[in-house]
Design a protein around this motif. Structure first.
Motif, short mmCIF file in Angstrom:
data_model
loop_
_atom_site.label_atom_id
_atom_site.label_comp_id
_atom_site.label_asym_id
_atom_site.label_seq_id
_atom_site.Cartn_x
_atom_site.Cartn_y
_atom_site.Cartn_z
N THR A 94 0.85 -1.20 0.00
CA THR A 94 0.00 0.00 0.00
C THR A 94 0.89 1.26 0.00
O THR A 94 1.88 1.31 0.75
CB THR A 94 -0.91 0.04 1.24
N LYS A 139 0.43 5.55 0.19
CA LYS A 139 -0.50 6.66 0.40
C LYS A 139 0.19 8.00 0.06
O LYS A 139 1.35 8.21 0.44
CB LYS A 139 -0.98 6.70 1.86
N THR A 197 -4.70 6.59 -2.36
CA THR A 197 -4.11 5.31 -1.89
C THR A 197 -4.08 4.34 -3.06
O THR A 197 -5.10 4.09 -3.70
CB THR A 197 -4.93 4.70 -0.75
#
Length: 378
Positions: A314, A316, A328
């Motif tokens: 992930t 961001k 994101t």
């Protein structure tokens, strides 16, 4: 002359003790006759004629008591007392009856009946011999496998009554022993060789019983278990785990058939084995289950294959002035694969710079997926 055996018939000289006188004729001489006859006397004589029947075997040995019979004759006669001659009168013949020969088991006489015979006074004694010849007998020797009940061999011997049976079992027993048999019961010649019997109506049968010899045997095989740990490409992922189970079984071998009867052997169990942990990889089996093995089973080979784990990444984009998350992006991949997001990071930064943002910091530098997803967060 009576002392000479004569008897006076006619006394023409002095019949009454009267002595005659001479006559007076000178021309003729006187002649007197005294007639005498031979005196006789009745007499008898006896004679006994014996018949003897001997019973013997062919070799001359006595087979049975003799049978003896006798016939006595009395003959009457007249004796001439002068000459001493005797004139005998005929005597009636007599007969010895026929005699049945005694039965001797196992033997046959050359005369089943000694025939009747007529004898006369003065005949010689009679001697008759009956000879017994041994009958031919049959003896059967049967070899029996007592273990299976089957007849192994049948032999027939022939010979005369009361003679030794020629067959001896020693050589055949040795042969059978060489084939794995053991003597169980010798009813034929355990110590001495038997003789043919004397019963011609029933054949002799002897049994020699054998059984299968045996010996104890054992085996101790080992069953191995090997667990291979490999990656999907077949290379080694972890050291093999090995274990073994040793069995011991007891049995009895039939020395005739060579077959072995084994006693049951209990199964054994290889315990379950937990698959080792390899960072970033997932095994297709978290543990190898326990498995039962039996005597004489083949070795057990088992395999655990490790494939890279499915990981999440992930990133961001944050507005430091407001603290708001602008965007994101997520990515998925395998352990140690380069992390890629749906939007290229450098392109996305330039896009935000074009919107008036200034890059403060960027901790993503093309890293690879780590086993811990927390380390795949930027």
């Amino acid at each position: 002359m009576s002392d000479q055996g004569y008897q006076l018939v006619n006394n023409g000289y002095d019949p009454d003790n009267q002595v005659p006188s001479f006559d007076d004729s000178s021309d003729i001489d006187q002649t007197f006759y005294i007639h005498l006859a031979h005196g006789t006397q009745e007499t008898t004589r006896d004679d006994t004629i014996n018949e003897t029947i001997h019973y013997i075997y062919a070799g001359g040995k006595k087979a049975h008591d003799d049978v003896i019979a006798g016939k006595t004759f009395t003959q009457n006669g007249t004796k001439d007392l002068v000459t001493g001659d005797i004139t005998w009168r005929p005597v009636t013949s007599q007969q010895f009856a026929s005699v049945k020969s005694p039965t001797i088991s196992g033997y046959t006489p050359d005369y089943t009946v000694v025939p009747a015979v007529t004898v006369n006074y003065g005949d010689p004694d009679i001697n008759t011999t009956v000879t017994y010849t041994a009958d031919q007998q049959v003896a059967t020797i049967v070899y029996v496998d007592r273990t299976t009940g089957q007849t192994l061999n049948t032999l027939m011997e022939h010979g005369a009554s009361d003679t030794t049976i020629p067959y001896q079992s020693a050589n055949d027993l040795k042969t059978y022993e060489g084939q794995g048999y053991v003597l169980d019961d010798n009813q034929y010649d355990p110590t001495t060789t038997p003789k043919f019997d004397d019963d011609s109506n029933v054949d002799q049968t002897y049994y020699i019983y054998l059984k299968h010899g045996t010996k104890n045997v054992s085996e101790t095989p080992t069953v191995h278990e090997t667990i291979h740990y490999v990656y999907a490409d077949g290379t080694t992922a972890a050291k093999d785990v090995t274990a073994q189970k040793q069995f011991s079984r007891q049995g009895t071998e039939d020395l005739v058939t060579k077959q072995i009867t084994w006693q049951p052997v209990a199964s054994q169990q290889f315990a379950s084995v937990k698959s080792p942990t390899i960072t970033g990889y997932t095994p297709d089996q978290l543990s190898i289950p326990a498995i039962m093995v039996n005597y004489n089973d083949g070795d057990v080979v088992r395999r655990v294959t490790y494939t890279p784990a499915e990981l999440q990444a992930t990133i961001k984009y944050i507005d430091d002035n407001t603290g708001a998350v602008l965007q994101t992006d997520n990515g998925t991949g395998k352990y140690q694969d380069p992390i890629k997001f749906a939007n290229d990071v450098n392109t996305q930064i330039k896009d935000y710079e074009g919107q008036g943002y200034t890059l403060v910091s960027n901790n993503f530098a093309g890293q690879k997926y780590q086993a811990d997803n927390a380390k795949n967060t930027f």
